[in-house]
Design a protein around this motif. Structure first.
Motif, PDB file in Angstrom:
ATOM      1  N   GLY A  68       0.789  -1.220   0.000  1.00 12.56           N
ATOM      2  CA  GLY A  68       0.000   0.000   0.000  1.00 12.56           C
ATOM      3  C   GLY A  68       0.816   1.263   0.000  1.00 12.56           C
ATOM      4  O   GLY A  68       0.260   2.361  -0.071  1.00 12.56           O
ATOM      5  N   SER A  69       2.152   1.130   0.048  1.00 15.63           N
ATOM      6  CA  SER A  69       3.004   2.317   0.123  1.00 15.63           C
ATOM      7  C   SER A  69       3.238   2.956  -1.238  1.00 15.63           C
ATOM      8  O   SER A  69       3.839   4.027  -1.319  1.00 15.63           O
ATOM      9  N   ALA A 228      -2.460   3.812  -1.060  1.00 14.70           N
ATOM     10  CA  ALA A 228      -3.618   2.921  -1.154  1.00 14.70           C
ATOM     11  C   ALA A 228      -4.729   3.376  -0.222  1.00 14.70           C
ATOM     12  O   ALA A 228      -5.916   3.376  -0.587  1.00 14.70           O
ATOM     13  N   ALA A 229      -4.369   3.779   1.011  1.00 12.13           N
ATOM     14  CA  ALA A 229      -5.370   4.257   1.960  1.00 12.13           C
ATOM     15  C   ALA A 229      -5.947   5.591   1.505  1.00 12.13           C
ATOM     16  O   ALA A 229      -7.156   5.838   1.632  1.00 12.13           O
ATOM     17  N   LEU A 230      -5.106   6.468   0.970  1.00 15.39           N
ATOM     18  CA  LEU A 230      -5.579   7.773   0.513  1.00 15.39           C
ATOM     19  C   LEU A 230      -6.561   7.641  -0.648  1.00 15.39           C
ATOM     20  O   LEU A 230      -7.562   8.361  -0.715  1.00 15.39           O
ATOM     21  N   VAL A 231      -6.302   6.726  -1.566  1.00 16.02           N
ATOM     22  CA  VAL A 231      -7.213   6.518  -2.694  1.00 16.02           C
ATOM     23  C   VAL A 231      -8.576   6.035  -2.197  1.00 16.02           C
ATOM     24  O   VAL A 231      -9.627   6.488  -2.667  1.00 16.02           O
ATOM     25  N   LEU A 269      -3.786   1.372   6.792  1.00 15.97           N
ATOM     26  CA  LEU A 269      -4.459   0.792   5.630  1.00 15.97           C
ATOM     27  C   LEU A 269      -5.623  -0.089   6.074  1.00 15.97           C
ATOM     28  O   LEU A 269      -6.715  -0.033   5.494  1.00 15.97           O
ATOM     29  N   ALA A 270      -5.406  -0.904   7.105  1.00 12.08           N
ATOM     30  CA  ALA A 270      -6.460  -1.787   7.587  1.00 12.08           C
ATOM     31  C   ALA A 270      -7.634  -0.987   8.145  1.00 12.08           C
ATOM     32  O   ALA A 270      -8.802  -1.343   7.929  1.00 12.08           O
ATOM     33  N   ARG A 271      -7.354   0.110   8.832  1.00 13.09           N
ATOM     34  CA  ARG A 271      -8.433   0.925   9.413  1.00 13.09           C
ATOM     35  C   ARG A 271      -9.257   1.594   8.312  1.00 13.09           C
ATOM     36  O   ARG A 271     -10.495   1.614   8.371  1.00 13.09           O
ATOM     37  N   VAL A 272      -8.585   2.148   7.302  1.00 15.69           N
ATOM     38  CA  VAL A 272      -9.319   2.793   6.209  1.00 15.69           C
ATOM     39  C   VAL A 272     -10.170   1.759   5.466  1.00 15.69           C
ATOM     40  O   VAL A 272     -11.323   2.018   5.123  1.00 15.69           O
TER      41      VAL A 272
END
Length: 688
Positions: A68-69, A228-231, A269-272
C-alpha cells in the motif's frame, strides 16, 4: 529469438499493480526524490566495473516498502520514464511474483509467462531451471526492462536475471533481496503531507480541502500517507458528497482498534479499509467479502454474480462502484475484468473468514465453479458448426452465458485464462468439490484445445492433466488416473522426454488393468511399444506391439489391428528382421483392404516393397511397387504415386534397365507438375 518489441507502451495499465487505482490519474505524486535517486543508481558504477570486470548480468534496482506504500506505482512511473528515454527499445516485461493468497509464484510459472511475452512457448512439463535458462537465452540479445513486482525473496528473482548488462531489472518487495550482488535499494514509506493532501484533492476537488486544510492534513496523517489508503478514503468522500473531510476523519478515529496484532505501519491501511467496508450497503459489503474467493484475484461480472447469487447486471454495477472506491482495478476492456489490489487481499480474506459461515463460503465457491463450467462449455460450443447438438444447446442458454461469435469467445478465453487456470488449481486443492473440479478441468481442456489447438495449448494442458491425476489419485479413480497418465505421457513424448513418457505409459497400463478398461490398456501397451521404438530398443518395441495386437485381435478391432501390423512391420524393418517385417506389412495391407482404406493399403504395400528392396530381392520389390502404384492411383494420392514411381526407377536402374527407369522418372515429374507441388521428391539415383 524474435525482434518484436514487448509492451513498449509502459506499465501504467498492466496487471499486477498493488495500489488501488480507482479514480486516480496515472501521474505520480510526491516521489520526485525517490525517482531521482533511482535514476542516479542506474548511472552509478557497479561493483564489477570497479573491480575491473565487465558486468555479466543485468543491474537490479529494488523498491522496498510495505503493501500500500506505492512501491508498484513508483516502479511503474520509473519504467514509463525509462521507456520514453529510449534506452530499452525491446520494451517492458512485467510479472507479479506473489499470488493473491500471499504464496510465492513458482519460477516455472513466472519464466513461462515471461517467455510467452517474448513470443516463445516453453516446452510443456519443463521445470523452472529449464525454463529460466531458456528465458536467459532469449533475453541475451535484447535490451528489455524487466519489472518484477512483489518479490518474496532473492530466490525468486535470481533465476530470472538476464545474463545481459544491457537489460535492467526493477524489483519491488517488502524487504531486502539478500543474496543478489550489487542490488540498488530504495526504501519508501508514506507520502509527505503536501503530496498526500494533493492526492485527496485530485479526487474530491480542491474546494473541500480549502474549507478545512488542517483537517485534510490530519486525515492524511490518519492514513499514514499510504497511497492505497488515501485513494480509498478519497473514493469514500467522493461517494458521500454531503460528508465533510472532518466527518470522515472523525469516523476513522472512532473506529475501535481491532488490529493489535498488525505492525504499526500496516494499521492505517487496515483501518481505512474497515471504514470503507462498513460504509457499504449490506449486499455490496457481502459481495466485496466474497471477492476474496476470486481465482488469481481477477474478477468480472460473472464471477461476482456467481459468488453472491445475484444478477450479472447488479454485479456489474457493484463492481463499478468498487472501482470508484479504490477497492478494485479496472482494465477497461470490452468485457470488463477487474483485479483485487494485492495489499487488500489479506484484509478481504480476514473479513470473509470472520463474517461469513463456512457453509456459505463453500456454496459460493460451488456456484462459481458451476458458472465457470457453463461459460467454458458455451465458449467451446462456438467452434462447432451451425446446427450441431452443441450449438443447439448453446441457443438455449441465457443471453449472459452466450458469446456472439467464436472470436468473442476466444478473446474471453484469452483474457480469463489466468483466472481459469487458477480456478481449476484452487478447486482441486480444496478437495471438497472434486466432481465439480473434474468437470471444470474437462471443460477447460476442451475449450483450450478447440480455440488454440492442442499443440499451442500443450503447456496449459500439461498442468490441467496433472490436476486430473491428483483428483483421480485422491479419490482412487483408476480409469481417470489412466487417462490422465496417458495424456501426460503423450505430452512428455512430444517434447522428447521419452523415458519419463515410458514410465507414465507403464503406470497408465497398471491403472487401466485395475479399472478393467480395455481401451486404456490397449492404448498404453501400444504407447509403451512406441516409446521403446523411439529409444531404439526394437526388440521390446516389437514385444509390446505384439501384446497390443493380441488384445485387438481378440476384440476384433480391425482398424487397430491393421495399424499395429504396420507398427510391427516398421520396428522389424529398423531391426533388420526383413522376413518378419514383410509378413507384418502384408498383413497390414490385407487389413486395410478389408476396411476399404485404399490410401493406407497403398502405403503399406509401398513399405513392403521397400523391405523387399532392403532384403536384396529387387524383382519382388518391383512387382510389389507396381501393385502399390496402382492402389495409390485408385486412391488419388498423387504424391505417394510419384514417390513410388521414383522407387520403381531406382529399382530398374539396379536391375540394369535405365531406359525404363527414365520413363518412370518422367511420370513422377508429370504427376508433381499436375499437382503444382512446391515440394521435391528426389530419386536416390539422381542425388549427388
Amino acid at each position: 529469438m524474435t525482434d518484436q518489441a514487448v509492451d513498449t507502451s509502459g506499465p501504467a495499465e498492466a496487471a499486477g499493480s498493488e495500489e488501488p487505482s480507482g479514480t486516480a490519474p496515472p501521474r505520480l505524486l510526491g516521489r520526485e526524490r525517490e525517482l531521482k535517486q533511482l535514476r542516479a543508481d542506474i548511472e552509478r558504477t557497479g561493483l564489477d566495473t570497479l573491480a575491473g570486470r565487465k558486468a555479466a548480468r543485468a543491474r537490479v534496482l529494488l523498491i522496498a516498502g510495505r503493501p500500500g506504500s506505492g512501491r508498484t506505482a513508483l516502479a511503474a512511473e520509473l519504467a514509463r520514464g525509462l521507456l520514453a528515454d529510449g534506452g530499452h527499445p525491446d520494451g517492458l516485461l512485467r510479472v507479479r511474483l506473489t499470488d493473491p493468497d500471499g504464496m510465492p509464484v513458482p519460477t516455472e510459472r513466472t519464466a513461462r509467462e515471461l517467455l510467452g511475452r517474448v513470443g516463445v512457448t516453453g516446452p510443456p512439463g519443463a521445470d523452472g531451471d529449464e525454463l529460466s535458462e531458456l528465458l536467459r537465452r532469449e533475453l541475451a540479445g535484447r535490451r528489455v526492462l524487466l519489472l518484477l513486482d512483489d518479490a518474496a525473496d532473492a530466490e525468486q528473482v535470481d533465476p530470472l536475471l538476464p545474463d545481459n548488462p544491457d537489460c535492467l531489472v526493477v524489483a519491488t518487495s517488502g524487504g531486502p533481496l539478500t543474496g543478489i550482488p550489487d542490488v540498488r535499494p530504495c526504501t519508501i514509506g508514506g507520502l509527505d503531507p503536501g503530496a498526500a493532501v494533493k492526492m485527496l484533492a485530485r479526487t474530491i476537488g480542491q474546494v473541500r480541502i480549502t474549507v478545512d486544510p488542517r483537517t485534510a492534513e490530519s486525515l492524511a496523517e490518519e492514513c499514514g500517507g499510504l497511497p492505497a489508503a488515501l485513494v480509498m478514503v478519497a473514493g469514500l468522500l467522493a461517494a458521500q458528497p454531503m460528508a465533510s473531510v472532518a466527518d470522515i476523519t472523525g469516523q476513522l478515529r472512532e473506529l475501535p482498534e481491532e488490529d493489535t496484532d498488525r505492525s504499526t505501519g500496516s494499521r492505517p491501511l487496515a483501518r481505512v479499509f474497515r471504514l470503507v467496508h462498513e460504509s457499504l450497503p449490506a449486499t455490496a459489503a457481502r459481495i466485496l467479502r466474497l471477492l476474496a474467493l476470486a481465482p488469481a484475484g481477477l474478477v468480472d461480472a460473472h464471477t461476482a454474480s456467481a459468488l453472491a447469487g445475484c444478477s450479472v447486471s447488479a454485479a456489474q454495477r457493484t463492481l463499478d462502484d468498487f472501482v470508484a472506491l479504490g477497492l478494485l482495478h479496472s482494465n477497461g476492456a470490452g468485457r470488463p475484468q477487474y483485479e483485487l489490489p494485492g495489499c487488500l487481499t489479506p484484509l478481504l480474506r480476514t473479513l470473509l473468514e470472520t463474517r461469513e459461515r463456512p457453509a456459505e463460503i463453500q456454496l459460493a465457491g460451488a456456484r462459481l465453479l458451476e458458472r465457470t463450467v457453463r461459460l467454458l462449455q458455451s465458449c467451446r460450443a462456438t467452434t462447432d458448426p451451425e446446427g450441431s447438438p452443441a450449438r443447439r444447446k448453446l441457443a438455449g442458454l441465457p443471453r449472459s452465458l452466450r458469446f456472439p461469435n467464436p472470436e468473442a469467445a476466444a478473446e474471453w478465453l484469452r483474457t480469463r485464462r489466468p483466472a481459469l487456470l487458477a480456478s481449476a488449481a484452487m478447486a482441486v486443492e480444496d478437495g471438497e468439490l472434486d466432481t465439480l473440479a473434474r468437470r471444470l478441468v474437462a471443460a477447460l481442456v476442451r475449450a483450450l484445445a478447440a480455440h488454440q489447438g492442442t499443440e499451442a495449448a500443450a503447456p496449459d494442458l500439461y498442468g490441467l492433466h496433472g490436476l486430473v491425476l491428483a483428483v483421480a489419485e485422491r479419490r482412487d479413480l483408476p480409469r481417470e488416473r489412466a487417462a490422465a497418465l496417458l495424456n501426460l505421457a503423450d505430452l512428455d513424448a512430444g517434447t522428447g522426454r521419452t523415458r519419463e513418457a515410458l514410465a507414465r505409459y507403464r503406470a497408465a497400463l497398471d491403472a487401466g488393468r485395475e479399472a478393467k478398461d480395455p481401451y486404456a490398456t490397449g492404448r498404453a501397451m501400444e504407447s509403451v511399444g512406441g516409446a521403446y521404438a523411439e529409444l531404439g530398443d526394437y526388440q521390446r518395441a516389437a514385444d509390446w506391439y505384439g501384446r497390443a495386437l493380441a488384445q485387438r485381435l481378440t476384440r476384433e478391432e480391425r482398424a487397430d489391428e491393421a495399424r499395429l501390423y504396420g507398427r510391427l512391420g516398421a520396428v522389424h524393418t529398423y531391426a533388420g528382421r526383413y522376413g518378419e517385417a514383410l509378413r507384418n506389412w502384408r498383413a497390414a495391407a490385407a487389413g486395410y483392404r478389408r476396411l476399404g482404406d485404399v490410401p493406407a493399403q497403398a502405403r503399406a504395400l509401398s513399405e513392403a516393397a521397400r523391405v523387399q528392396e532392403y532384403a536384396g530381392r529387387p524383382r519382388e520389390s518391383l512387382h510389389t511397387c507396381r501393385e502399390a502404384v496402382e492402389w495409390a492411383r485408385r486412391a488419388g494420392d498423387v504424391r505417394l504415386q510419384a514417390a513410388l514411381e521414383l522407387r520403381l526407377a531406382d529399382t530398374l536402374d539396379r536391375l540394369g534397365d535405365p531406359a525404363a527407369a527414365g520413363l518412370h522418372r518422367g511420370v513422377a515429374d508429370r504427376l508433381l507438375d499436375q499437382q503444382g507441388s512446391t515440394c521435391e521428391i528426389r530419386s536416390t539415383a539422381t542425388e549427388k
